[in-house]
Design a protein around this motif. Structure first.
Motif, PDB file in Angstrom:
ATOM      1  N   UNK A   1       0.823  -1.213   0.000  1.00 58.01           N
ATOM      2  CA  UNK A   1       0.000   0.000   0.000  1.00 58.01           C
ATOM      3  C   UNK A   1       0.857   1.263   0.000  1.00 58.01           C
ATOM      4  N   UNK A   2       1.973   1.210   0.718  1.00 61.33           N
ATOM      5  CA  UNK A   2       2.856   2.377   0.769  1.00 61.33           C
ATOM      6  C   UNK A   2       3.554   2.642  -0.555  1.00 61.33           C
ATOM      7  N   UNK A   3       3.678   1.620  -1.398  1.00 58.88           N
ATOM      8  CA  UNK A   3       4.301   1.793  -2.705  1.00 58.88           C
ATOM      9  C   UNK A   3       3.393   2.554  -3.665  1.00 58.88           C
ATOM     10  N   UNK A   4       2.125   2.644  -3.357  1.00 59.88           N
ATOM     11  CA  UNK A   4       1.170   3.282  -4.249  1.00 59.88           C
ATOM     12  C   UNK A   4       1.279   4.807  -4.178  1.00 59.88           C
ATOM     13  N   UNK A   5       0.965   5.452  -5.303  1.00 57.73           N
ATOM     14  CA  UNK A   5       0.876   6.911  -5.304  1.00 57.73           C
ATOM     15  C   UNK A   5      -0.423   7.360  -4.661  1.00 57.73           C
ATOM     16  N   UNK A   6      -1.450   6.509  -4.781  1.00 62.27           N
ATOM     17  CA  UNK A   6      -2.748   6.843  -4.212  1.00 62.27           C
ATOM     18  C   UNK A   6      -3.503   5.550  -3.918  1.00 62.27           C
ATOM     19  N   UNK A   7      -4.355   5.586  -2.905  1.00 66.91           N
ATOM     20  CA  UNK A   7      -5.159   4.429  -2.537  1.00 66.91           C
ATOM     21  C   UNK A   7      -6.640   4.747  -2.666  1.00 66.91           C
ATOM     22  N   UNK A   8      -7.415   3.721  -3.003  1.00 70.39           N
ATOM     23  CA  UNK A   8      -8.875   3.827  -3.004  1.00 70.39           C
ATOM     24  C   UNK A   8      -9.414   2.870  -1.948  1.00 70.39           C
ATOM     25  N   UNK A   9     -10.247   3.379  -1.058  1.00 74.89           N
ATOM     26  CA  UNK A   9     -10.886   2.531  -0.042  1.00 74.89           C
ATOM     27  C   UNK A   9     -12.373   2.445  -0.341  1.00 74.89           C
TER      28      UNK A   9
END
Length: 342
Positions: free
Chosen positions: A104-112
């Motif tokens: 998750x930290x590798x992502x530029x953005x997260x969707x929940x």
């Protein structure tokens, strides 16, 4: 046109909500934005958006490759939500949980899919500014209500008694889903018909596998376990039922709730805080086995109460429809693509 590459293995394992959510999103994009988006699947060519739906190791490695564009991670679970789902022993459990957060930290953005997971992710050091809430949804073309004649025909096809009140549960057969309480409720109400659609998607590493497997083999007379059902047949089971019951102890935003609501079923859930953020007062809740039993009895005895919560289910279905959320996804992709080009 905007290029979006989907990284996912969600449909390889049948009977899990991640696969359903992924299938719904792909369908939405194909039906609504084929003239605006070029969508590819598990490709490593250059793209504007890389949308990661599952946390496969090869996908994690791909985040270090050039040309991935804006990296979007879809958060379908957190380490704490694995409790009661999978039976992992230490140190493998700790390693896997660390890996998930690293992904998750590798992502530029997260969707929940549930806003309650934004503060939970913040505790892992992920800035809320990098998280967007976009809820799950279902298509009315796949999940819709049928009339009484069709309902009776479906019951005959599925070997479900015509004259019984039918309580339906859907999901993987595991402790976290509250399946033991579902079985206990079936025993408490022998005059009702209970059905749990789903199976052991992860086999023997499923928490509670041995005990649950034995009950599935020899269930109470009024409880059916049809196993994992293909998604295009799930609407038949929802429409053959009178009540949807999900006694899970831990969830994010189950697709089964939306599917049931779209088919007009009243919703009964265990009383979890996360539901209050997404479906408000449009469902019945029970804190424990006794309260769940009280709610079932009330709905069986009071036709007006049943109709009231059928209407509330319709509100849930409208709130989380494809029509309402389609543009939200398009705008999100466009915005993220612009951020990547800055």
């Amino acid at each position: 046109m905007l290029k979006v590459n989907m990284f996912s293995s969600a449909t390889k394992i049948k009977g899990q909500g991640v696969g359903s959510a992924y299938t719904e999103l792909i369908g939405l994009l194909q039906r609504n934005f084929s003239d605006k988006l070029i969508v590819s699947y598990n490709k490593y060519s250059r793209t504007d958006i890389s949308h990661y739906h599952t946390v496969d190791p090869q996908f994690y490695i791909s985040t270090f490759f050039p040309g991935r564009g804006q990296k979007i991670g879809y958060v379908h679970f957190l380490p704490e939500t694995l409790e009661g789902s999978l039976k992992l022993i230490q140190p493998f459990k700790a390693i896997f949980c660390h890996y998930v957060i690293s992904f998750y930290r590798r992502m530029d953005h997260l969707v929940v899919v549930n806003p309650s997971f934004i503060p939970a992710l913040a505790k892992y050091g992920i800035s809320p500014e990098k998280i967007t809430y976009i809820p799950n949804f279902v298509s009315k073309s796949d999940f819709h209500q049928v009339d009484q004649n069709q309902k009776n025909n479906l019951r005959q096809q599925l070997n479900i008694p015509l004259n019984k009140f039918v309580v339906l549960g859907v999901g993987q057969i595991q402790e976290r889903k509250g399946v033991f309480d579902f079985i206990k409720l079936a025993k408490k109400f022998p005059e009702l018909q209970f059905i749990w659609v789903g199976g052991f998607s992860f086999g023997r590493i499923t928490d509670g596998f041995d005990k649950l497997k034995e009950i599935v083999k020899n269930p109470p007379q009024n409880l059916q376990f049809p196993g994992i059902v293909e998604r295009d047949r799930m609407g038949d089971y929802y429409n053959a039922a009178d009540l949807f019951l999900l006694p899970s102890f831990n969830e994010l935003f189950p697709m089964s709730i939306l599917e049931a609501a779209s088919c007009g079923l009243p919703i009964l859930l265990r009383d979890l805080d996360l539901y209050q953020a997404i479906i408000k007062s449009n469902y019945l809740a029970g804190k424990n086995f006794a309260e769940l039993a009280e709610n079932i009895l009330a709905l069986v005895k009071d036709r007006d109460l049943l109709v009231k919560y059928q209407a509330k289910a319709a509100k849930i279905a409208k709130e989380y429809s494809e029509e309402r959320l389609a543009n939200q996804w398009l705008n999100f992709y466009v915005q993220q693509s612009r951020l990547n080009k800055k």
